[in-house]
Design an enzyme around this catalytic site. Structure first.
Site, PDB file in Angstrom:
ATOM      1  N   PRO A  88       1.201 -11.793  12.332  1.00 52.41           N
ATOM      2  CA  PRO A  88      -0.144 -11.384  11.888  1.00 52.41           C
ATOM      3  C   PRO A  88      -0.852 -10.505  12.916  1.00 52.41           C
ATOM      4  O   PRO A  88      -1.847  -9.859  12.599  1.00 52.41           O
ATOM      5  CB  PRO A  88      -0.891 -12.716  11.725  1.00 52.41           C
ATOM      6  CG  PRO A  88       0.138 -13.789  11.794  1.00 52.41           C
ATOM      7  CD  PRO A  88       1.325 -13.238  12.514  1.00 52.41           C
ATOM      8  N   GLU A 115       3.541 -21.596  15.608  1.00 57.01           N
ATOM      9  CA  GLU A 115       2.412 -20.871  16.194  1.00 57.01           C
ATOM     10  C   GLU A 115       2.822 -19.481  16.663  1.00 57.01           C
ATOM     11  O   GLU A 115       1.986 -18.683  17.059  1.00 57.01           O
ATOM     12  CB  GLU A 115       1.815 -21.657  17.369  1.00 57.01           C
ATOM     13  CG  GLU A 115       1.134 -22.942  16.971  1.00 57.01           C
ATOM     14  CD  GLU A 115       0.116 -22.738  15.849  1.00 57.01           C
ATOM     15  OE1 GLU A 115      -0.812 -21.934  16.043  1.00 57.01           O
ATOM     16  OE2 GLU A 115       0.262 -23.364  14.779  1.00 57.01           O
ATOM     17  N   ARG A 153      13.912   0.268  -1.207  1.00 59.83           N
ATOM     18  CA  ARG A 153      13.677   1.008  -2.455  1.00 59.83           C
ATOM     19  C   ARG A 153      13.352   2.482  -2.194  1.00 59.83           C
ATOM     20  O   ARG A 153      13.377   3.293  -3.109  1.00 59.83           O
ATOM     21  CB  ARG A 153      12.592   0.335  -3.311  1.00 59.83           C
ATOM     22  CG  ARG A 153      11.199   0.416  -2.765  1.00 59.83           C
ATOM     23  CD  ARG A 153      10.306  -0.589  -3.459  1.00 59.83           C
ATOM     24  NE  ARG A 153      10.243  -0.390  -4.893  1.00 59.83           N
ATOM     25  CZ  ARG A 153       9.575   0.601  -5.497  1.00 59.83           C
ATOM     26  NH1 ARG A 153       8.909   1.468  -4.776  1.00 59.83           N
ATOM     27  NH2 ARG A 153       9.565   0.706  -6.817  1.00 59.83           N
ATOM     28  N   ASP A 168       5.296   5.809  -7.527  1.00 63.89           N
ATOM     29  CA  ASP A 168       4.650   4.538  -7.182  1.00 63.89           C
ATOM     30  C   ASP A 168       3.190   4.710  -6.786  1.00 63.89           C
ATOM     31  O   ASP A 168       2.771   5.784  -6.390  1.00 63.89           O
ATOM     32  CB  ASP A 168       5.323   3.931  -5.942  1.00 63.89           C
ATOM     33  CG  ASP A 168       6.574   3.163  -6.289  1.00 63.89           C
ATOM     34  OD1 ASP A 168       6.801   2.918  -7.467  1.00 63.89           O
ATOM     35  OD2 ASP A 168       7.296   2.814  -5.343  1.00 63.89           O
TER      36      ASP A 168
HETATM   37  N1  ADE Z   1       4.178 -14.014  10.026  1.00 61.23           N
HETATM   38  C1  ADE Z   1       3.163 -14.834   9.717  1.00 61.23           C
HETATM   39  N2  ADE Z   1       2.176 -14.184   9.106  1.00 61.23           N
HETATM   40  C2  ADE Z   1       2.577 -12.882   9.003  1.00 61.23           C
HETATM   41  C3  ADE Z   1       1.984 -11.702   8.470  1.00 61.23           C
HETATM   42  N3  ADE Z   1       0.778 -11.702   7.915  1.00 61.23           N
HETATM   43  N4  ADE Z   1       2.682 -10.561   8.546  1.00 61.23           N
HETATM   44  C4  ADE Z   1       3.900 -10.538   9.118  1.00 61.23           C
HETATM   45  N5  ADE Z   1       4.498 -11.598   9.651  1.00 61.23           N
HETATM   46  C5  ADE Z   1       3.846 -12.777   9.587  1.00 61.23           C
END
Ligand code: ADE
Length: 248
Positions: A88, A115, A153, A168
């Site tokens: 994230p 985590e 793709r 797309d």
């Molecule tokens: N691992 C956990 N959350 C994630 C996300 N939002 N994007 C990529 N990998 C992740």
């Protein structure tokens, strides 16, 4: 293209890669995969891959030892590939990034768990970090599957119809229009008449108008960064007039 996936549950990604469009692309030799299970690189008899975070706090952290060993094994298979960690905290993946990734000859994807991973692995092994959205998954496997689908793709020949990827959403910086197939009337709802007209000029303009209108309604941020052509301005105005007419 070669894609290696390093994960605690690589089999989850593997099943996905054997299915549908990606499976066909692999069978056709457009992409090959390698899967590396962290557990196989554990360094004790209990095959431990995670431990509690220094400094306290909830959850577990993937240990550096097994992860580094697995990444290096994947790297030995394709030394020129960059190692991308899915988290994230990464840069947000968008269409432009997917296109750039799809032009590479290889990629090593690292999926985290819990985590996260020991930060020293990020420092020593990771070349780039990608997020698929501003939310947290319980593991990077699903994110790796998303990246693989979006990238594969785009490989020439991966889609049955050559135009599919070109038309797309996002390709022209706009959302895609709606699509219809048989029957022409379903539960009283009709396919828009223009799509049955056989007039390709009208159909093209209608689709562009729908794309512009949807983007205006749902993702105005995409229009803010875009200079519209005279035709697009006219079509968007027409969409807005119809939309406001329908709502009043
Ligand atoms: N691992 C956990 N959350 C994630 C996300 N939002 N994007 C990529 N990998 C992740």
């Amino acid at each position: 293209m070669r894609i290696d996936v390093v994960a605690l549950f690589p089999q989850a990604v593997q099943v996905f890669c054997e299915t549908s469009m990606i499976g066909r692309a692999a069978a056709a030799g457009l992409v090959e995969f390698g899967f590396w299970n962290l557990r196989d690189y554990a360094q004790d008899a209990r095959r431990t891959v995670d431990d509690r975070p220094y400094g306290g706090g909830p959850g577990m952290v993937l240990m550096a030892g097994p992860l580094v060993a697995a990444i290096r094994a994947a790297r030995a298979r394709q030394p020129a590939a960059r190692v991308a960690y899915l988290s994230p905290q990464g840069a947000l993946l968008d269409h432009g990034a997917v296109m750039e990734l799809s032009r590479r000859s290889g990629l090593i994807l690292v999926a985290g768990r819990y985590e996260g991973i020991d930060e020293r692995v990020v420092e020593s092994e990771i070349d780039e970090e990608w997020s698929i959205g501003s939310y947290v998954l319980s593991g990077g496997e699903a994110a790796a599957a998303v990246v693989i689908d979006a990238v594969v793709r785009q490989l020439p020949g991966a889609l049955g119809h050559e135009d599919s990827a070109r038309e797309d959403s996002f390709v022209e910086g706009l959302l895609d229009c709606g699509h219809y197939t048989r029957p022409p009337v379903f539960e009283g709802r009709k396919v828009p008449e223009v799509l049955l007209s056989g007039d390709h000029g009208r159909i093209r303009r209608w689709r562009l108008m729908q794309s512009l209108g949807r983007t205006w309604l749902r993702r105005p941020d995409l229009l803010a960064g875009r200079k519209l052509t005279v035709e697009e301005e006219t079509l968007l105005e027409e969409f807005k007039r119809e939309y406001r007419g329908l709502r009043s």
